[in-house]
Design a protein around this motif. Structure first.
Motif, PDB file in Angstrom:
ATOM      1  N   LYS A   1       0.846  -1.191   0.000  1.00 30.51           N
ATOM      2  CA  LYS A   1       0.000   0.000   0.000  1.00 30.51           C
ATOM      3  C   LYS A   1       0.883   1.243   0.000  1.00 30.51           C
ATOM      4  CE  LYS A   1      -3.672  -2.356   2.582  1.00 30.51           C
ATOM      5  NZ  LYS A   1      -4.519  -2.340   3.804  1.00 30.51           N
ATOM      6  N   LEU A   2       0.569   2.173  -0.925  1.00 32.43           N
ATOM      7  CA  LEU A   2       1.353   3.395  -1.074  1.00 32.43           C
ATOM      8  C   LEU A   2       0.423   4.601  -1.105  1.00 32.43           C
ATOM      9  CD1 LEU A   2       3.678   2.191  -3.960  1.00 32.43           C
ATOM     10  CD2 LEU A   2       4.381   2.503  -1.591  1.00 32.43           C
ATOM     11  N   SER A   3       0.915   5.723  -0.587  1.00 31.86           N
ATOM     12  CA  SER A   3       0.186   6.995  -0.664  1.00 31.86           C
ATOM     13  C   SER A   3       0.905   7.886  -1.661  1.00 31.86           C
ATOM     14  CB  SER A   3       0.130   7.675   0.708  1.00 31.86           C
ATOM     15  OG  SER A   3      -0.609   6.889   1.620  1.00 31.86           O
ATOM     16  N   LEU A   4       0.297   8.044  -2.847  1.00 34.13           N
ATOM     17  CA  LEU A   4       0.870   8.886  -3.889  1.00 34.13           C
ATOM     18  C   LEU A   4       0.143  10.222  -3.932  1.00 34.13           C
ATOM     19  CD1 LEU A   4       1.240   6.251  -6.759  1.00 34.13           C
ATOM     20  CD2 LEU A   4       2.897   6.881  -4.996  1.00 34.13           C
ATOM     21  N   ALA A   5       0.701  11.154  -4.681  1.00 32.10           N
ATOM     22  CA  ALA A   5       0.098  12.483  -4.781  1.00 32.10           C
ATOM     23  C   ALA A   5      -1.299  12.419  -5.373  1.00 32.10           C
ATOM     24  CB  ALA A   5       0.991  13.398  -5.622  1.00 32.10           C
ATOM     25  N   ASP A   6      -1.544  11.432  -6.248  1.00 35.26           N
ATOM     26  CA  ASP A   6      -2.852  11.323  -6.891  1.00 35.26           C
ATOM     27  C   ASP A   6      -3.754  10.296  -6.219  1.00 35.26           C
ATOM     28  OD1 ASP A   6      -1.169   9.329  -7.612  1.00 35.26           O
ATOM     29  OD2 ASP A   6      -1.520   9.448  -9.767  1.00 35.26           O
ATOM     30  N   GLY A   7      -3.414   9.878  -4.992  1.00 36.38           N
ATOM     31  CA  GLY A   7      -4.307   9.000  -4.244  1.00 36.38           C
ATOM     32  C   GLY A   7      -3.618   7.758  -3.710  1.00 36.38           C
ATOM     33  N   GLU A   8      -4.398   6.948  -2.994  1.00 43.00           N
ATOM     34  CA  GLU A   8      -3.901   5.701  -2.427  1.00 43.00           C
ATOM     35  C   GLU A   8      -3.911   4.604  -3.495  1.00 43.00           C
ATOM     36  OE1 GLU A   8      -2.915   5.264   0.774  1.00 43.00           O
ATOM     37  OE2 GLU A   8      -3.268   7.369   1.274  1.00 43.00           O
ATOM     38  N   VAL A   9      -2.842   3.802  -3.533  1.00 42.26           N
ATOM     39  CA  VAL A   9      -2.782   2.674  -4.460  1.00 42.26           C
ATOM     40  C   VAL A   9      -2.297   1.452  -3.701  1.00 42.26           C
ATOM     41  CG1 VAL A   9      -2.329   4.120  -6.473  1.00 42.26           C
ATOM     42  CG2 VAL A   9      -0.412   3.213  -5.166  1.00 42.26           C
ATOM     43  N   GLN A  10      -2.614   0.286  -4.248  1.00 45.02           N
ATOM     44  CA  GLN A  10      -2.089  -0.938  -3.668  1.00 45.02           C
ATOM     45  C   GLN A  10      -1.778  -1.939  -4.768  1.00 45.02           C
ATOM     46  OE1 GLN A  10      -5.045  -2.397  -0.919  1.00 45.02           O
ATOM     47  NE2 GLN A  10      -6.171  -3.497  -2.499  1.00 45.02           N
ATOM     48  N   LEU A  11      -0.730  -2.712  -4.536  1.00 43.89           N
ATOM     49  CA  LEU A  11      -0.302  -3.765  -5.443  1.00 43.89           C
ATOM     50  C   LEU A  11      -0.413  -5.090  -4.702  1.00 43.89           C
ATOM     51  CD1 LEU A  11       2.958  -2.088  -6.818  1.00 43.89           C
ATOM     52  CD2 LEU A  11       0.679  -1.998  -7.813  1.00 43.89           C
ATOM     53  N   ILE A  12      -0.974  -6.093  -5.363  1.00 40.05           N
ATOM     54  CA  ILE A  12      -1.169  -7.395  -4.727  1.00 40.05           C
ATOM     55  C   ILE A  12      -0.363  -8.448  -5.483  1.00 40.05           C
ATOM     56  CG2 ILE A  12      -2.838  -9.155  -4.070  1.00 40.05           C
ATOM     57  CD1 ILE A  12      -4.962  -6.981  -3.960  1.00 40.05           C
ATOM     58  N   PHE A  13       0.577  -9.064  -4.774  1.00 41.14           N
ATOM     59  CA  PHE A  13       1.377 -10.163  -5.313  1.00 41.14           C
ATOM     60  C   PHE A  13       0.826 -11.452  -4.697  1.00 41.14           C
ATOM     61  CE2 PHE A  13       3.917  -6.368  -5.250  1.00 41.14           C
ATOM     62  CZ  PHE A  13       4.600  -6.378  -6.453  1.00 41.14           C
ATOM     63  N   PRO A  14       0.114 -12.272  -5.470  1.00 41.06           N
ATOM     64  CA  PRO A  14      -0.593 -13.412  -4.875  1.00 41.06           C
ATOM     65  C   PRO A  14       0.283 -14.657  -4.745  1.00 41.06           C
ATOM     66  CG  PRO A  14      -1.126 -13.260  -7.190  1.00 41.06           C
ATOM     67  CD  PRO A  14      -0.200 -12.103  -6.897  1.00 41.06           C
TER      68      PRO A  14
END
Length: 608
Positions: A141-154
């Protein structure tokens, strides 16, 4: 599903039972590409705990690329993870501050949460200890200037090598043995890693994100680290299907339209004058249609010139004489005013003395008569002064006499800017001499020279855009001015160049185009409705063979010769050598090529 298999990360197939014979025969899992690669070397799959084999998983979303590196994952011992997050549009690392990493076990929902500060922008490192083996999902989970994003490695497969006990350990250990993978001994046999690149659905998440693991890397892959990529920066793009119009590159020039340039000439010989009540125009000045820019005073010859000179001297003499008379009349009036004031005071004194019985009536009458005479003199002096001033004002000036001789004013026939002045005010000019040039570049004409062999291939109706040398790869649309003719391909071939002129009228409100400028027209040809295409900038010429560099994982690339079809100058059709979804390098391809020439393959040094 990603699993750690024999020290490397692989994709777990959906139909595991159907693949058991392959494992028994000593083959590896199918890889998720569509090309067959023979690694050509032996693999020792024994895992002693003092030996670390690095694996990696790469995931792409619409905006970001996440690349995670780790060793052989065992439960009960510290496991190090290195994470690189890159923006796909710029190829630069994200600047997001801390990242929150969460590992979640599929079977019981247990989690490990870690907040990790960035080592440098886009780069995170942490160490975790898994309490039990099994399949764990990693969420970043990351907080970028254009909003919150998340990457899922399953489905990271955490193995049990005797470090933990419990139901999960027994279950996962038995699961590994069912698949024929004993991690505590050396297989001692060669493995021919032929990759069956069939269905790649295992690499696509339900939300459209795509991932790949280091198990997919063939032996001839080129290693190029994330740190090296960020320096360039390196940018990639996916091959996709869609409509594509072939465009032909045609050399062209910008020309003025028939009504966009005006050359103003002197209508007769004479002296150039500024416009009435204004100043002479300057270069770059905006002028309106019909605006007076200058005037011409005709040149007088012989007797006319002498008569004009005599008139000028006579005018000057009259002006001088009237000026003297005006000064004299003004003095007489001032003296008369003083005399009136004097007699008015004397009359007032005589009247007061008479009232006091100290003066006579005769003295009063004398002062009244003197005052009346002074007032008459004042009126006469004021009238004389007014008449002289009126005569002086009515006398024409030299400038007005010159204006009476102007035969013609020079007016601008168009709205535009003055681009040239051949003479200034007071200059003697000849009739027909070019004096002022006005240009309006709000509308221009672009003329391309089409080779005669391409003329029949152009689309109908004609359509094109243009590219400027200052902005390679950026295409600009043309907007025809209202009332202008449609684009026109002339009917004749130029004998000397064997080309056909192609003419477009276009607006130029942004003043991007300059008359005389050279540019490139990209004229439309045939169209493909469903073309597999990549950015033209991805192509590298390898001895005449179009070649691209495909990103296999976040740090591994493969040189791929391709066969191309039509191109619009920005996108190029790929007929063979790529599949939809393949990610190619569009910026930095030559750096990857040099890394490959230097022997930067899978075994290259990798230091973070």
């Amino acid at each position: 599903m990603i699993s750690t298999l024999m020290g490397r990360t692989s994709v777990r197939p959906l139909f595991l039972a159907a693949l058991l014979p392959l494992f028994i025969a000593g083959c590896s899992l199918p890889k998720v590409t569509e090309h067959t690669h023979d690694h050509g070397h032996d693999h020792d799959h024994g895992h002693e705990h003092g030996e670390e084999e690095e694996s990696s998983v790469t995931l792409w979303t619409d905006q970001l690329e996440g690349h995670v590196e780790f060793g052989h994952l065992d439960a009960g011992t510290p496991q190090e993870f290195t994470l690189h997050i890159t923006r796909l549009d710029s190829g630069l690392p994200v600047d997001a501050g801390d990242a929150v990493l969460q590992w979640k076990k599929e079977s019981d929902g247990s989690t490990l949460d870690v907040r990790v500060p960035a080592v440098r922008p886009g780069n995170y490192k942490t160490t975790v200890t898994f309490p039990a083996p099994g399949h764990w999902d990693l969420t970043v989970k990351l907080s970028l200037a254009d909003g919150e994003v998340q990457l899922i490695f399953p489905d990271l497969d955490i193995h049990d090598h005797g470090h933990t006990d419990g139901p999960d350990a027994v279950h996962d250990h038995a699961h590994d043995q069912e698949e024929g993978h004993d991690h505590d001994h050396d297989h001692g046999e060669d493995h021919d890693h032929d990759h069956d690149h069939g269905d790649d659905s295992d690499h696509v998440h339900a939300d459209g994100t795509v991932y790949a693991s280091s198990e997919d890397v063939p032996g001839n892959a080129i290693f190029f680290s994330k740190e090296q990529q960020w320096v360039l920066p390196l940018v990639t793009a996916q091959a996709f299907r869609g409509g594509l119009v072939e465009r032909y590159r045609i050399p062209a020039t910008v020309q003025e339209t028939p009504h966009s340039r005006a050359a103003l000439t002197a209508p007769l010989s004479g002296r150039l004058l500024p416009p009435e009540g204004g100043s002479f125009p300057g270069i770059g000045e905006e002028v309106e249609e019909g605006q007076v820019l200058a005037g011409v005073l005709p040149t007088l010859q012989g007797g006319e010139a002498l008569a004009r000179e005599s008139n000028i001297h006579s005018l000057q003499g009259q002006r001088t004489e009237l000026a003297v008379q005006a000064a004299q009349a003004r003095g007489d009036a001032e003296r008369a005013r003083a005399l009136v004031q004097q007699h008015a005071s004397a009359l007032d004194r005589a009247e007061r003395l008479q009232v006091a019985k100290a003066g006579s009536q005769r003295e009063v009458e004398e002062q009244r008569s003197a005052l009346a005479s002074a007032q008459a003199l004042l009126r006469e002096a004021e009238q004389t002064e007014a008449q002289v001033r009126k005569a002086l004002a009515a006398l024409p000036t030299l400038e007005s006499r010159e204006e009476e001789g102007v035969a013609a004013w020079i007016r601008s026939p168009i709205t535009g800017r003055i681009t040239r002045l051949a003479a200034g005010p007071g200059t003697q000019v000849d009739g027909g001499q070019m004096l002022i040039e006005v240009v309006n570049a709000d509308e221009v004409l672009i003329e391309g020279q089409v080779p005669e062999v391409l003329a029949p291939a152009l689309s109908r109706p004609l359509h094109a855009c243009y590219e400027l040398p200052a902005f390679p790869g950026e295409l600009f649309e043309m907007e025809a001015p209202e009332g202008e003719r449609e684009p026109w391909l002339q009917p004749q071939v130029k004998e000397e160049s064997r080309t056909v002129p192609l003419i477009f009228y276009t607006r130029n409100q942004e003043e991007r185009l300059r008359i005389g400028m050279t540019l490139t027209l990209l004229a439309d040809g045939k169209k493909e409705e469903d073309a597999l295409q990549i950015p033209h900038s991805a192509l590298v010429d390898e001895n005449g063979i179009p070649t691209v560099y495909v990103m296999l994982t976040g740090e591994h690339f493969q040189k791929r010769p391709i066969r191309t079809g039509i191109s619009d100058g920005v996108m190029t059709e790929v007929l063979d050598g790529l599949q939809e979804g393949d990610r190619v390098v569009v910026r930095g391809a030559y750096a990857v090529r040099l890394a490959g020439l230097a022997g930067g393959g899978v075994g290259s040094a990798h230091v973070h």
